[in-house]
Design an enzyme around this catalytic site. Structure first.
Site, short mmCIF file in Angstrom:
data_model
loop_
_atom_site.label_atom_id
_atom_site.label_comp_id
_atom_site.label_asym_id
_atom_site.label_seq_id
_atom_site.Cartn_x
_atom_site.Cartn_y
_atom_site.Cartn_z
N LYS A 209 0.84 -1.20 0.00
CA LYS A 209 0.00 0.00 0.00
C LYS A 209 0.88 1.25 0.00
O LYS A 209 0.66 2.17 -0.78
CB LYS A 209 -0.89 -0.03 1.24
CG LYS A 209 -1.73 1.20 1.41
CD LYS A 209 -2.64 1.02 2.60
CE LYS A 209 -2.65 2.26 3.46
NZ LYS A 209 -3.56 2.15 4.59
N GLU A 215 11.03 -4.88 3.31
CA GLU A 215 11.04 -6.30 2.98
C GLU A 215 10.48 -6.55 1.59
O GLU A 215 11.02 -7.34 0.80
CB GLU A 215 10.19 -7.08 4.00
CG GLU A 215 10.73 -7.08 5.42
CD GLU A 215 10.19 -5.95 6.29
OE1 GLU A 215 9.93 -4.85 5.75
OE2 GLU A 215 10.05 -6.15 7.50
N GLY A 266 -3.95 -1.64 5.97
CA GLY A 266 -3.35 -2.87 5.44
C GLY A 266 -4.04 -4.11 5.98
O GLY A 266 -4.40 -5.02 5.22
N ARG A 267 -4.26 -4.17 7.29
CA ARG A 267 -4.85 -5.37 7.90
C ARG A 267 -6.33 -5.53 7.58
O ARG A 267 -6.95 -6.53 7.93
CB ARG A 267 -4.62 -5.36 9.41
CG ARG A 267 -5.13 -4.12 10.12
CD ARG A 267 -4.58 -4.05 11.54
NE ARG A 267 -4.90 -2.78 12.21
CZ ARG A 267 -4.19 -1.67 12.11
NH1 ARG A 267 -3.13 -1.63 11.32
NH2 ARG A 267 -4.52 -0.58 12.78
N GLU A 353 -2.76 -5.34 16.09
CA GLU A 353 -2.26 -4.07 15.53
C GLU A 353 -3.33 -2.99 15.67
O GLU A 353 -3.03 -1.80 15.69
CB GLU A 353 -1.86 -4.26 14.05
CG GLU A 353 -0.75 -3.33 13.63
CD GLU A 353 -0.20 -3.60 12.23
OE1 GLU A 353 -0.99 -3.57 11.27
OE2 GLU A 353 1.01 -3.81 12.09
N HIS A 384 -3.20 -31.29 20.63
CA HIS A 384 -2.00 -32.09 20.91
C HIS A 384 -0.81 -31.19 21.16
O HIS A 384 0.33 -31.63 21.08
CB HIS A 384 -1.74 -33.05 19.75
CG HIS A 384 -2.92 -33.94 19.50
ND1 HIS A 384 -3.10 -35.14 20.15
CD2 HIS A 384 -4.03 -33.76 18.73
CE1 HIS A 384 -4.25 -35.68 19.75
NE2 HIS A 384 -4.83 -34.86 18.90
N LYS A 499 11.57 -0.13 12.87
CA LYS A 499 11.99 0.19 11.50
C LYS A 499 13.09 1.25 11.51
O LYS A 499 14.06 1.17 10.76
CB LYS A 499 10.80 0.73 10.69
CG LYS A 499 9.72 -0.29 10.41
CD LYS A 499 8.62 0.32 9.54
CE LYS A 499 7.46 -0.61 9.39
NZ LYS A 499 6.34 -0.04 8.68
O1 G6P Z 1 1.33 -2.67 2.34
P1 G6P Z 1 2.53 -2.06 2.96
O2 G6P Z 1 2.49 -0.56 2.86
O3 G6P Z 1 3.80 -2.62 2.34
O4 G6P Z 1 2.56 -2.38 4.47
C1 G6P Z 1 2.73 -3.65 5.00
C2 G6P Z 1 2.57 -3.69 6.50
O5 G6P Z 1 3.65 -3.04 7.12
C3 G6P Z 1 3.50 -2.11 8.17
O6 G6P Z 1 4.66 -2.13 8.94
C4 G6P Z 1 2.30 -2.26 9.05
O7 G6P Z 1 2.61 -2.68 10.33
C5 G6P Z 1 1.23 -3.13 8.49
O8 G6P Z 1 0.00 -2.64 8.95
C6 G6P Z 1 1.24 -3.18 7.00
O9 G6P Z 1 0.20 -4.02 6.55
#
Ligand code: G6P
Length: 523
Positions: A209, A215, A266-267, A353, A384, A499
């Site tokens: 987003k 990453e 995002g979530r 989150e 288990h 970060k």
């Molecule tokens: O979709 P992006 O902008 O790459 O973000 C990916 C993710 O990274 C962030 O650190 C947030 O903690 C998440 O809420 C998010 O979904």
């Protein structure tokens, strides 16, 4: 007029505190209660709360709490496009990505429902072209696999939804493409996934987003390098899903680009282009549309002000009673469905989150517990593993069971007089009663104290509609709990510090303690 008040200022909350410990679960649980304490959910699901430590009096005070904290009014305001995400000054519109449950919402003259629906249509057309062979790889091969590159919300929800429908799609002839996911910056993740597919027949979906996630950008270059080494043109093998304001937007280096925006966290993005691209490619646009229909139906049912008829609201309120009155620190998500194997992982992010916060919407410290720790595994596997602690440990952990009468694939075997599906459901039923009622034994080591509450979400079969309804149920539950606790559930500042320090490590600008840890890894 909406008032944003802390939980501990509410009259209903004070009343609720006086009702602590009213219900003895092992005595209260009865056949009639199992029938009575149940409310229908969207898409044919049901929410059963017979094994929760509530009674008529507690439920009526929870209804007062809902009214006093204006939970439905706040939800309606969110749907109508108010700036609910105060920390980032944003609207919160994930429900709009699956249908119109509130008013039209505009931003800079753009009708956002049309925007989300338009992207969904663009994805559907693109998926149809891939499926028909109109769009092919750079060496002319038809695409057989799709690999999503993304992390957090750009991975967990879409991955959980894909796995949840894979067997259903296989059994109903809807499976169009195999999907895989690369999320971790650990290079072994990309290597393992890339080596499990035929690159010439693989379409990569880059999902971020923000377009800035370390990453994901590293994995993009990792994959592009592999494609080039295989003699393939990366621009013919990669599409992007991002927001229109991100650095990835409008880049001709992608075969196609699809958009969401800052009003979908995002979530909460599984119903936007973030989930739409992979699910439409894997199972066809009509399957994704059915999933959205289920989610939309759940959103509508969450507008009901009678808490007994609103499963998401009821689930949220019972959770608040468990967290703030009974003091339970965590909640386990236990789907008795292999298809939902990654659903607990998705809910870990969605819930923690969102509501893992210590200040309210105005940035003031709150003096009560907020979001619980969420964890889980599918049953019967969990039985288990960590169920020992759940049955006999010193903490009481409320449980959310999920189960279905029928399997998705339908194939089964009879062993010792019962099918595997029957065994699965028998285990689920047994666990609810074992947790609630326990079993006395003169040997303390074999004694089960009982009094351990659970709820059950159940249905006939996990279909796309049921999955959409299930997802939206939890999203709406989390939203209502955030309103009760007076939190902003839609930002995530708590992920930033790590970060920043990571960047310091990589640039060599470190304090001594950080340097000492970095040196362990030869950095
Ligand atoms: O979709 P992006 O902008 O790459 O973000 C990916 C993710 O990274 C962030 O650190 C947030 O903690 C998440 O809420 C998010 O979904």
């Amino acid at each position: 007029m909406i008032n944003w008040n802390n939980l501990d200022t509410l009259n209903a909350y004070k009343k609720l505190l006086s009702l602590k410990g009213q219900v003895n679960l092992s005595q209260a649980l009865s056949a009639s209660r199992v029938k009575e304490y149940q409310t229908p959910m969207a898409a044919g699901l049901a929410y059963n709360y017979a094994a929760k430590e509530v009674n008529e009096q507690i439920l009526s005070v929870l209804a007062e709490l809902s009214a006093e904290q204006q939970l439905i009014e706040k939800y309606q305001a969110l749907l109508d496009g108010e700036v609910i995400n105060t920390g980032e000054n944003r609207k919160v519109l994930h429900q709009l990505s699956r249908g119109q449950a509130g008013k039209d919402v505009f931003f800079q003259g753009k009708n956002l429902r049309d925007f989300y629906a338009g992207e969904q249509k663009k994805i559907a057309d693109f998926a149809a072209s891939v499926h028909s062979g109109k769009i092919v790889g750079s060496k002319g091969d038809r695409f057989a696999s799709v690999v999503q590159i993304g992390i957090g919300g750009s991975d967990l929800g879409p991955r959980a939804m894909y796995l949840a429908l894979e067997q259903w799609a296989q059994a109903s002839g809807k499976k169009k493409m195999e999907a895989r996911f690369i999320s971790n910056v650990d290079p072994d993740d990309a290597v393992a996934v890339a080596s499990s597919v035929e690159l010439a027949k693989t379409l990569f979906i880059l999902v971020s987003k923000s377009g800035t996630t370390q990453e994901t950008l590293a994995n993009e270059l990792f994959v592009k390098d592999l494609l080039k080494k295989a003699g393939l043109d990366p621009s013919k093998h990669m599409i992007a899903v991002t927001s229109e304001t991100s650095p990835l937007a409008n880049n001709p280096g992608y075969l196609a680009s699809f958009y969401m925006d800052d009003f979908i966290g995002g979530r909460y993005s599984s119903c936007s282009a973030v989930g739409g691209a992979v699910l439409s490619l894997a199972f066809g646009p009509e399957t994704f549309a059915a999933f959205l229909d289920g989610a939309h139906a759940a959103d509508k049912s969450a507008l009901e002000s009678d808490i007994r008829k609103n499963p998401a609201l009821l689930d949220a309120l019972i959770g608040v009673y468990e967290r703030n009155v009974l003091g339970y620190p965590s909640t386990a998500i236990l789907p008795y469905s292999q298809a939902l194997s990654r659903f607990p992982a998705h809910l870990q992010q969605a819930d923690m989150e969102s509501n893992g916060k210590q200040v309210n919407r105005r940035g003031e410290a709150v003096r009560y517990a907020t979001g619980p720790v969420i964890f889980g595994e599918p049953g019967t596997n969990g039985q288990h593993s960590f169920f020992q602690l759940l049955h006999q440990g010193t903490d009481i952990v409320p449980l959310q069971f999920i189960g279905f009468q029928e399997s998705q694939a339908g194939a089964d075997v009879v062993v010792e007089g019962s099918t595997s599906q029957k065994k699965l459901c028998a285990n689920l039923s047994a666990q609810i009663v074992a947790f609630a009622c326990g079993k006395q034994d003169t040997n303390p080591n074999k004694n089960f104290p009982g009094g351990r509450p659970s709820s059950l979400i159940w249905g006939k079969k996990l279909t796309p509609e049921a999955l959409g309804a299930l997802l939206a149920h939890f999203e709406n539950k989390i939203m209502f709990q955030g309103f009760v606790w007076n939190l902003n559930s839609f930002d995530q500042e708590g992920v930033q510090l790590g970060k920043v320090l990571t960047k310091k490590v990589l640039s060599g600008d470190m304090d001594p303690a950080l340097k000492a840890y970095a040196e362990i890894f030869g950095l």
